[in-house]
Enzyme design. Structure first.
Site, PDB file in Angstrom:
ATOM      1  N   ALA A 350      45.031  13.588   1.491  1.00  0.00           N
ATOM      2  CA  ALA A 350      43.734  13.172   2.021  1.00  0.00           C
ATOM      3  C   ALA A 350      42.834  14.400   2.067  1.00  0.00           C
ATOM      4  O   ALA A 350      43.299  15.525   1.920  1.00  0.00           O
ATOM      5  CB  ALA A 350      43.882  12.553   3.411  1.00  0.00           C
ATOM      6  N   MET A 351      41.533  14.162   2.278  1.00  0.00           N
ATOM      7  CA  MET A 351      40.571  15.260   2.337  1.00  0.00           C
ATOM      8  C   MET A 351      39.530  14.951   3.392  1.00  0.00           C
ATOM      9  O   MET A 351      38.942  13.875   3.418  1.00  0.00           O
ATOM     10  CB  MET A 351      39.910  15.466   0.961  1.00  0.00           C
ATOM     11  CG  MET A 351      38.838  16.549   0.954  1.00  0.00           C
ATOM     12  SD  MET A 351      39.516  18.162   1.415  1.00  0.00           S
ATOM     13  CE  MET A 351      38.067  18.939   2.122  1.00  0.00           C
ATOM     14  N   GLU A 352      39.275  15.952   4.245  1.00  0.00           N
ATOM     15  CA  GLU A 352      38.473  15.765   5.460  1.00  0.00           C
ATOM     16  C   GLU A 352      36.969  15.848   5.239  1.00  0.00           C
ATOM     17  O   GLU A 352      36.230  16.330   6.112  1.00  0.00           O
ATOM     18  CB  GLU A 352      38.882  16.808   6.507  1.00  0.00           C
ATOM     19  CG  GLU A 352      38.582  18.277   6.141  1.00  0.00           C
ATOM     20  CD  GLU A 352      39.708  18.993   5.438  1.00  0.00           C
ATOM     21  OE1 GLU A 352      39.733  20.235   5.428  1.00  0.00           O
ATOM     22  OE2 GLU A 352      40.588  18.309   4.869  1.00  0.00           O
ATOM     23  N   ASN A 353      36.463  15.389   4.102  1.00  0.00           N
ATOM     24  CA  ASN A 353      35.015  15.406   3.869  1.00  0.00           C
ATOM     25  C   ASN A 353      34.303  14.861   5.113  1.00  0.00           C
ATOM     26  O   ASN A 353      34.660  13.804   5.627  1.00  0.00           O
ATOM     27  CB  ASN A 353      34.663  14.539   2.660  1.00  0.00           C
ATOM     28  CG  ASN A 353      35.557  14.813   1.472  1.00  0.00           C
ATOM     29  OD1 ASN A 353      35.625  15.917   0.967  1.00  0.00           O
ATOM     30  ND2 ASN A 353      36.277  13.784   1.039  1.00  0.00           N
ATOM     31  N   HIS A 385      45.330  13.932  11.317  1.00  0.00           N
ATOM     32  CA  HIS A 385      45.108  15.253  10.710  1.00  0.00           C
ATOM     33  C   HIS A 385      43.666  15.390  10.240  1.00  0.00           C
ATOM     34  O   HIS A 385      42.986  16.386  10.543  1.00  0.00           O
ATOM     35  CB  HIS A 385      46.073  15.423   9.533  1.00  0.00           C
ATOM     36  CG  HIS A 385      46.006  16.750   8.853  1.00  0.00           C
ATOM     37  ND1 HIS A 385      46.989  17.697   8.978  1.00  0.00           N
ATOM     38  CD2 HIS A 385      45.077  17.292   8.016  1.00  0.00           C
ATOM     39  CE1 HIS A 385      46.670  18.762   8.258  1.00  0.00           C
ATOM     40  NE2 HIS A 385      45.505  18.534   7.660  1.00  0.00           N
ATOM     41  N   GLU A 386      43.179  14.387   9.511  1.00  0.00           N
ATOM     42  CA  GLU A 386      41.831  14.475   8.954  1.00  0.00           C
ATOM     43  C   GLU A 386      40.766  14.378  10.048  1.00  0.00           C
ATOM     44  O   GLU A 386      39.746  15.078   9.990  1.00  0.00           O
ATOM     45  CB  GLU A 386      41.622  13.386   7.902  1.00  0.00           C
ATOM     46  CG  GLU A 386      42.641  13.396   6.769  1.00  0.00           C
ATOM     47  CD  GLU A 386      42.840  14.763   6.133  1.00  0.00           C
ATOM     48  OE1 GLU A 386      41.864  15.523   6.029  1.00  0.00           O
ATOM     49  OE2 GLU A 386      43.979  15.072   5.741  1.00  0.00           O
ATOM     50  N   GLU A 408      44.273  24.524   8.507  1.00  0.00           N
ATOM     51  CA  GLU A 408      45.293  23.528   8.184  1.00  0.00           C
ATOM     52  C   GLU A 408      46.457  23.547   9.175  1.00  0.00           C
ATOM     53  O   GLU A 408      47.053  22.507   9.463  1.00  0.00           O
ATOM     54  CB  GLU A 408      45.802  23.732   6.760  1.00  0.00           C
ATOM     55  CG  GLU A 408      44.752  23.495   5.688  1.00  0.00           C
ATOM     56  CD  GLU A 408      44.194  22.068   5.706  1.00  0.00           C
ATOM     57  OE1 GLU A 408      44.766  21.184   6.359  1.00  0.00           O
ATOM     58  OE2 GLU A 408      43.167  21.850   5.044  1.00  0.00           O
TER      59      GLU A 408
END
Length: 959
Positions: A350-353, A385-386, A408
């Site tokens: 996943a990516m926290e954009n 997490h995100e 992270e």
């Protein structure tokens, strides 16, 4: 359908016939295949896959010119961007390529006079403007002379658009830089890229992004460093009937451009943020939504997935997790909306954009009929997490990538806290010990490890940045922050976080800024300095083993190395000594904490008399291993055998893990380590069993090709039988699933190990074929079932499983099948499967490296996978991107069984042969694999006979 197995009690006793050698007894792979065969004889055949353009190979800067350096000068500071992008979701008729076009204006301020503009750009083609150059420069303020562009060019190695001017930009003045460009909407999973999927027989294309760490420059020219924060005004042009998303709230309306009827979506300006957190997506996805305290929460996915309710779990848990972090940080969520989207192709988990979080489908979508307990936990923890990053990472951002570990590591720690809020009955916070602490110990015990914090000047190139996305940054970061929170107290830790976030909101910081705030909050409670402790932890790699001699009370420490003969070449400013917080108990009674502040000290309270025993590192909150004198080990083992519940469950897992790793490091005997497993026939808790199985996996890797294998199987079968019978009773002959989260995990362990070791009850029977046609396997058990079915089957059944995989519409189900396909014992099928991994039409690019690792996990497939990787390394590296985070996993995965001199020489030759091609984010993994193989060779030579004798002795018949 409800939860659990669909089995009547009378047939339950034969229903867990799931294992290798039980082809005729296993689920639809055998039963359904025979039914389907008459209906459809179509075979799946491989097809050619597409390719992507080769990325530029990073080389040493050829000169000292500014454009040959990888870091931007600090004389230009962006304020905001106006960016318009138009992705084409159909290929260009002339080139056959998918493209996007764009135009960008960035406003920046000059902080120091300069006649040079450097702005990041990668793989973009620019329109030559009316001035004859690749960009146009104008002044924000009228009356200010704007220098003319003398020369403009693209510097591909360092990824710059370079503009040399005929005069100076003036300090304190603002300018606009305009560009018009075209890029390929490639399938390379980086920058602005395309994802494809089939829906009702029609190919659908999604335009989406992954910017972190250095790929925003592939989407538009930008100052692509985390400290170069700016506000972004985003506009997307897209086909009517599609949906456009970005970080801000959207407003769309139809327009006509170049005689094309399209949709124009304009987004609210972002907050001041870093380029790597940008996202823009065009799709025809659907969504579900709700609103919590004014924050609009939406879950986007493929329309069939939304219609099937696969986004409901994520939607229901996002709100509570978001509210938890608002309370934890004492700060409102900074944005008006929180979009989360599941993508068919996505390289990371996943990516926290900021405001538009992107996920793999398996990390966001849940279907109770197909998703296992572990799938559900993964979704809860990844969402946590995100969302944790929305403040820690997005609101306050690292100044440079050398402090990635703080970003992270922190999210990896608090993801357990957020998931606990979402699912308080799971006790998920304890699982950080297995998932992060024990995981990273294996890497950080190597001489080729690295410190948490690197020097800024040592991290320059994109490949060096990508290499930091490893277990050290994530799991060691999480482990040491958990330790800090424990010895500071959670109250002091959260107070420090809150003041830190308040001071640096919408800005950048370094890790020492957080320490200052933790210290300030600590001083309000006690007069104690934090600096010596953190200074010792973070600049040096590795961790200590603390040895407690209960005869004398002497407590000592030394740098723990898995191979004590390995040479540590990295210097340490503290000579590999640590300040160690020790929480401990004596014979079940918790004692006062003790701090070891030097190489050794004496603590009389740790002396043990008679039957007393000492146990240190309670609940494994400290980042270190523990050893004892032989007598105390004996008393602990006796305690495990007679009353194991007197020892906390986490520490029972710790005793096993510490013992096996101390034995590998030659600190204690391997026989002593094996003795820690003898009590397991009485153990019913998940964590000790999982710890034991994780460590015994090393024995399988080392001995599954030797005469040790048979006696080891006999011993483990004996040990798992009581656990298997326990769950058989608990589930009423397998007619239901255990209620507890950990019990569900341990039931899978019991069945999986019973299958692996050939427990008699799981052998095939003629009756089972009929019985198994009447029930479905619970999702928790499918991975085990599918793998064992494939292992026992032939080509026809493999082909059937392959067709099921290709036609799967549930991502978690497809993942289980993809993993199981690697379990076949047919070498030719494994070789063909390896070829499939490099064909994106057969195996998605996001899954290629993990599929190769699955094949390498198979004892038959390991050598095949290694030969494949060696032969195809140049192709794999160029096609899948030198900056891919997955290369370290690939290299470690295909070499973890290595234990011979021949394999070591092959590994060294592989490093030498590919030095020019490079290894990208896997560079350190190559050295770690060489070190690990060297240690394995020595360990087998020294331990094989003793291990064989021990397993034989433990399985001798008792008369």
């Amino acid at each position: 359908m409800g939860k659990g197995f669909y089995i009547s009690k009378p047939v339950g006793i034969v229903s867990i016939i799931l294992c290798a050698g039980a082809l005729a007894t296993i689920i639809a792979l055998s039963v359904v295949y025979s039914e389907e065969k008459a209906k459809n004889n179509n075979q799946v055949s491989p097809t050619d896959g597409g390719t992507t353009s080769k990325p530029p190979v990073t080389t040493l800067a050829p000169s000292n010119e500014p454009w040959d350096k990888y870091r931007l000068p600090k004389n230009l500071v962006p304020d905001h961007y106006n960016l318009t992008l138009w992705p084409r979701l159909t290929p260009d008729l002339t080139t056959g390529l998918y493209i996007f076009t764009g135009k960008s204006t960035v406003e920046f301020e000059t902080t120091e006079e300069t006649d040079l503009i450097l702005i990041h750009s990668s793989k973009l083609n620019y329109t030559i403007l009316e001035n004859g150059h690749l960009a146009r420069l104008t002044s924000v303020n009228s009356g200010v002379r704007v220098p003319l562009i003398k020369v403009s060019w693209l510097q591909s190695v360092t990824q710059y658009l370079v503009l040399q001017l005929d005069g100076k930009l003036m300090t304190g003045h603002r300018y606009h830089l305009y560009t018009k460009f075209t890029g390929e909407l490639a399938d390379d999973l980086g920058g602005f890229y395309r994802s494809e999927y089939m829906e009702d027989g029609v190919k659908k294309v999604v335009a989406t992004t992954q910017m972190q760490p250095t790929d925003a420059r592939k989407a538009f020219p930008c100052f692509d460093e985390p400290a170069m924060k700016a506000i972004f005004y985003i506009t997307l042009i897209h086909d009517r009937g599609t949906v456009a998303l970005s970080n801000g709230e959207e407003k769309g309306y139809p327009v006509t451009i170049d005689n094309q009827h399209v949709q124009k979506t304009v987004f609210e300006p972002t907050e001041k943020m870093s380029t790597y957190l940008l996202a823009f997506i065009v799709s025809d996805f659907d969504f579900i939504n709700n609103t919590i305290d004014g924050v609009w929460i939406r879950i986007f996915a493929r329309k069939p997935a939304i219609a099937a309710g696969q986004g409901e779990y994520a939607l229901n848990k996002t709100g509570p997790i978001l509210k938890f972090f608002e309370k934890y940080y004492n700060s409102s969520y900074p944005l008006p909306k929180s979009d989360q989207i599941a993508l068919p192709d996505f390289n990371a988990g996943a990516m926290e954009n900021w405001g538009l979080i992107t996920y793999r489908e398996t990390a966001l979508l849940y279907d109770k009929e197909f998703s296992s307990n572990s799938n559900k936990q993964r979704i809860a923890t990844i969402i946590a997490h995100e969302l944790a990053h929305m403040w820690f990472g997005n609101l306050v951002t690292l100044r440079w990538w050398n402090d990635l570990w703080l970003n992270e590591g922190f999210a990896s720690y608090v993801e357990y806290l957020g998931a606990h809020e979402a699912e308080p009955d799971w006790n998920v916070k304890d699982l950080i010990v297995l998932g992060d602490v024990h995981r990273v110990f294996a890497v950080d015990a190597l001489a080729s490890s690295h410190p948490l914090s690197s020097k800024e000047e040592d991290i320059q190139k994109p490949a060096q940045i990508s290499e930091l996305f490893d277990a050290i940054s994530y799991s060691k970061g999480a482990s040491v922050l958990r330790m800090l929170s424990d010895f500071l107290t959670e109250e002091v830790f959260t107070m420090g976080l809150r003041t830190y976030l308040s001071e640096f909101a919408f800005g950048n910081a370094v890790y020492t800024d957080l320490w200052k705030h933790l210290q300030m909050c600590l001083c309000t409670r006690i007069s104690r300095t934090l600096r010596p402790t953190v200074n010792i932890i973070f600049p040096q790699m590795g961790f200590p083993v603390v040895t407690i001699d209960t005869k004398t009370g002497v407590v000592s420490q030394k740098h723990f190395l898995l191979d004590p003969d390995s040479e540590v070449t990295a210097p340490s400013p503290f000579n590999y000594e640590w300040i160690v917080p020790i929480k401990w108990m004596k014979t079940g009674a918790v004692q006062s904490p003790y701090w070891l502040r030097g190489k050794s000290a004496t603590n009389d309270a740790m002396k043990a008399l008679g039957t007393e025993w000492v146990l240190a590192n309670l609940n494994v909150v400290g980042y270190y291993r523990v050893n004892y004198d032989e007598e105390n080990w004996g008393r602990l083992l006796n305690g495990l055998s007679t009353n194991h519940q007197l020892i906390p469950v986490i520490n029972r897992a710790q005793l096993v893990d510490d013992a096996f790793n101390l034995a590998r490091a030659k600190i204690i005997s391997t026989v002593l380590a094996l003795n820690t497993t003898k009590y397991l026939d009485k153990e019913r808790e998940y964590m000790p069993w999982e710890s034991a199985l994780n460590n015994l996996d090393f024995f399988y890797l080392m001995f599954d090709r030797s005469e040790v294998y048979g006696p080891m199987q006999d011993y483990l079968r004996k040990q798992v039988t009581p656990l298997f019978n326990y769950y058989k009773t608990l589930t009423e002959n397998w007619s239901k699933v255990p209620d507890g989260h950990m019990d569900q995990y341990n039931q899978v362990n019991a069945i999986s190990l019973a299958c692996r070791t050939g427990l008699e009850e799981l052998k095939p029977s003629a009756l089972s074929v009929v019985m198994l046609s009447f029930f479905r396997i619970h999702p928790n058990l499918r991975s085990t079932v599918y793998c064992n079915a494939i292992a026992a089957s032939g080509a026809n059944e493999w082909e059937f499983a392959w067709s099921q995989f290709k036609n799967a519409t549930i991502a978690t189900e497809a993942d289980k099948l993809r993993s199981a396909l690697a379990c076949t014992k047919q070498p030719w099928l494994l070789n063909r499967y390896l070829e499939y991994t490099l064909d994106p039409k057969m195996i998605r690019k996001q899954d290629a490296t993990s599929t190769i690792v699955y094949i390498a996990n198979n004892v038959i497939g390991q050598s095949l996978a290694w030969d494949f990787v060696r032969a195809r390394w140049s192709y794999i590296f160029t096609q899948y991107g030198g900056g891919s985070f997955s290369f370290s996993n690939l290299i470690n995965g295909v070499t973890k069984r290595f234990s011979t001199e021949f394999e070591l020489q092959q590994l060294k030759q592989f490093k030498e042969d590919n030095a020019e091609v490079g290894f990208g984010s896997g560079t350190l993994a190559v050295d770690q694999s060489i070190e690990r193989t060297t240690a394995n060779i020595k360990w087998i030579a020294e331990n094989k006979q003793n291990v064989l004798n021990w397993f034989r002795d433990e399985t001798k018949p008792v008369f």
